[in-house]
Scaffold this motif. Structure first.
Motif, short mmCIF file in Angstrom:
data_model
loop_
_atom_site.label_atom_id
_atom_site.label_comp_id
_atom_site.label_asym_id
_atom_site.label_seq_id
_atom_site.Cartn_x
_atom_site.Cartn_y
_atom_site.Cartn_z
N THR A 234 0.83 -1.19 0.00
CA THR A 234 0.00 0.00 0.00
C THR A 234 0.87 1.26 0.00
OG1 THR A 234 -0.11 0.17 2.40
CG2 THR A 234 -1.74 -1.24 1.33
N SER A 235 0.23 2.40 -0.21
CA SER A 235 0.96 3.67 -0.19
C SER A 235 1.55 3.97 1.18
CB SER A 235 0.03 4.81 -0.62
OG SER A 235 -0.43 4.60 -1.94
N SER A 236 1.04 3.31 2.22
CA SER A 236 1.58 3.47 3.57
C SER A 236 2.63 2.41 3.89
CB SER A 236 0.45 3.43 4.60
OG SER A 236 -0.25 2.20 4.52
N SER A 237 3.11 1.68 2.85
CA SER A 237 4.20 0.70 2.96
C SER A 237 3.82 -0.57 3.70
CB SER A 237 5.44 1.34 3.61
OG SER A 237 5.88 2.46 2.87
N ARG A 238 2.52 -0.87 3.78
CA ARG A 238 2.06 -2.11 4.38
C ARG A 238 1.97 -3.19 3.31
NH1 ARG A 238 3.00 -1.47 9.73
NH2 ARG A 238 2.20 0.54 10.44
N LEU A 239 2.38 -4.41 3.67
CA LEU A 239 2.40 -5.52 2.72
C LEU A 239 1.21 -6.45 2.97
CD1 LEU A 239 3.79 -7.28 0.54
CD2 LEU A 239 5.13 -8.31 2.38
N TYR A 240 0.48 -6.77 1.90
CA TYR A 240 -0.64 -7.69 1.95
C TYR A 240 -0.43 -8.78 0.90
CZ TYR A 240 -3.23 -4.22 4.72
OH TYR A 240 -3.64 -3.35 5.70
N CYS A 241 -0.86 -10.01 1.23
CA CYS A 241 -0.80 -11.11 0.27
C CYS A 241 -2.10 -11.90 0.31
CB CYS A 241 0.38 -12.03 0.58
SG CYS A 241 2.01 -11.28 0.38
N TRP A 242 -2.41 -12.59 -0.80
CA TRP A 242 -3.62 -13.40 -0.87
C TRP A 242 -3.49 -14.43 -2.00
CZ3 TRP A 242 -3.06 -8.30 -2.02
CH2 TRP A 242 -3.36 -7.87 -3.32
N GLY A 243 -4.40 -15.41 -1.97
CA GLY A 243 -4.38 -16.47 -2.97
C GLY A 243 -3.92 -17.79 -2.39
N SER A 244 -3.25 -18.60 -3.21
CA SER A 244 -2.76 -19.90 -2.76
C SER A 244 -1.77 -19.74 -1.62
CB SER A 244 -2.10 -20.64 -3.93
OG SER A 244 -1.52 -21.84 -3.49
N ASN A 245 -1.93 -20.54 -0.58
CA ASN A 245 -1.08 -20.41 0.60
C ASN A 245 -0.20 -21.64 0.80
OD1 ASN A 245 -0.22 -18.88 2.88
ND2 ASN A 245 -1.46 -20.19 4.23
N GLY A 246 0.18 -22.28 -0.29
CA GLY A 246 1.08 -23.41 -0.17
C GLY A 246 2.38 -23.01 0.50
N ASP A 247 2.79 -23.77 1.51
CA ASP A 247 4.02 -23.53 2.25
C ASP A 247 4.04 -22.17 2.95
OD1 ASP A 247 5.20 -26.00 1.69
OD2 ASP A 247 5.90 -25.30 -0.25
#
Length: 409
Positions: A234-247
């Motif tokens: 995000t513009s505030s430098s926060r990291l987000y992830c989503w989708g397949s969660n293998g490993d």
């Protein structure tokens, strides 16, 4: 006798003139030969022209696809004039040159795709997307899951040429196995295509999302789509992830998939790169972190399993700092990672990187300085002088020059 020269005089004259004539004849023969025209009267033959000097092509960026089978991947790159070149597999028209070839990797050298200028290019599996310098988004190749973002899906809706996806203005685009994500001019994030692992980031009744769907209400600075997962900053430098969660690539959870953006807690981030089952990012202090699958040492922590792991858990659940260097960029691939440090030195680790053996810590590649790198089925990197090299992991001693003194097709 009277009335003519004496015999002795004639003999003397012959002795003088005959040698002179012989010398003149020899000189004439040395210039043209007997029966040849004198040099002054022979037609002048033009010299054989020298081959034209082809200007050296410099590159600024490259994106490498990941194969689903042997050599079923393609590559695209931008040169210093922002012109687009693609090569490799073309079974779905993903090179964008108007052709389809059912044989693997038939185009081994870069082929120019039109004369337009591009700012961003993204290679997926069987398709390609790019943003031109005017901000328009184009996609081409297979569209079986709606990954071209035109509101339709199916085998018959693919394209062999770059085809514009709407009239919005975009900043960048990234492509996964069958989905893509892009950031618009207002910094809103949109994703589209296959959503069977939640990689698009929206809840739908259908497995495919053929039109760009807005992801949350944040503004975004970066996005990385790869295989069946997505991460964004995000513009505030926060990291987000989503989708397949293998490993554990998306989140510290045993869930096999995450259907909406989930924050990766901890640092403030400046860049992120997704691999097949691992992810790496650089934080605001330019430290490098990796997590996820570590079966081949691609996390880079010196082991092929996380600290404290006993058996059956060869993955790193949380971001782990790699070394003490500061870094400019990182690229995660199938089972390999490469990164360029602040001094421009290139390091790689993971499957077969250590001269045919798995490398569990960063290994320096040569002594040159580099500006960008991409990792998929193979590794491609742009050197500081604009030359582009590609090689298979562990084969850096066999790296081939893609640019140089010869002009790509």
């Amino acid at each position: 006798r009277r009335g003519g020269p004496s015999l002795s005089f004639l003999i003397l004259l012959a002795v003088i003139l005959v040698p002179v004539g012989i010398v003149m004849l020899m000189r004439s023969g040395s210039r043209g030969g007997i029966g040849e025209k004198p040099e002054a009267t022979r037609p002048v033959q033009d010299p054989v022209p020298s081959p034209p000097v082809v200007p050296k092509r410099a590159w600024i960026a490259v994106d490498v696809g990941m194969a689903t089978s042997f050599d079923s991947y393609h590559l695209c790159a931008l040169d210093s004039k922002n012109l687009l070149y693609c090569w490799g597999d073309n079974r779905d028209g993903q090179r964008g040159d108007g052709t389809i070839d059912k044989n693997a990797f038939t185009q081994e050298s870069p082929k120019n795709i039109g004369k337009d200028a591009w700012r961003s290019i993204a290679v997926g599996t069987g398709f390609t997307c790019g943003v031109e310098t005017d901000g328009k988004l184009y996609c081409w190749g297979t569209n079986v899951s709606g990954q071209l973002g035109r509101g339709v899906e199916g085998f018959e809706t693919g394209s062999r040429f770059p085809e514009k996806s709407g009239d919005d203005t975009w900043l960048m685009v990234s492509a996964g196995h069958s989905h893509a994500c892009g950031i618009k001019a207002d910094k809103s994030l949109f994703c589209w295509g296959g959503n069977f692992f939640g990689q698009v980031g929206v809840k739908t009744k259908s497995e495919n999302v053929p039109s760009p769907a807005k992801i949350g209400d944040n503004t975004w600075s970066a996005v990385s789509a790869r295989d069946y997962s997505t991460c964004g900053i995000t513009s505030s430098s926060r990291l987000y992830c989503w989708g397949s969660n293998g490993d554990g690539v998306v989140a510290k959870t045993r869930k096999t998939q995450v259907n909406a953006p989930k924050e990766i807690p901890g640092a403030l981030w400046r860049s992120v790169s997704l691999g097949r089952n691992h992810v790496c990012g650089i934080d605001a202090a330019k430290n490098l972190y990796c997590w996820g699958s570590n079966h081949f040492g691609q996390v880079g922590n010196g082991e092929s399993s996380p600290p404290g792991c006993t058996s059956g858990c060869a993955f790193q659940e949380v971001p782990l700092k790699i070394g003490d260097d500061t870094w400019k960029t990182v690229a995660a691939g199938a089972n390999t990672t490469c990164a360029i440090n602040a001094e421009g030195r290139l390091y790689c680790w993971g499957m077969s990187v250590g001269e045919g053996k798995d490398q569990t810590t960063p290994r320096k590649i040569g002594d040159e300085t580099w500006s960008s790198v991409s990792v998929g089925t193979e590794i491609c990197a742009v050197r500081q002088d604009g030359d582009l090299f590609c090689w298979r992991p562990g084969k850096d001693h066999e790296r081939r020059l893609v640019s140089g003194t010869s002009n790509p097709q």
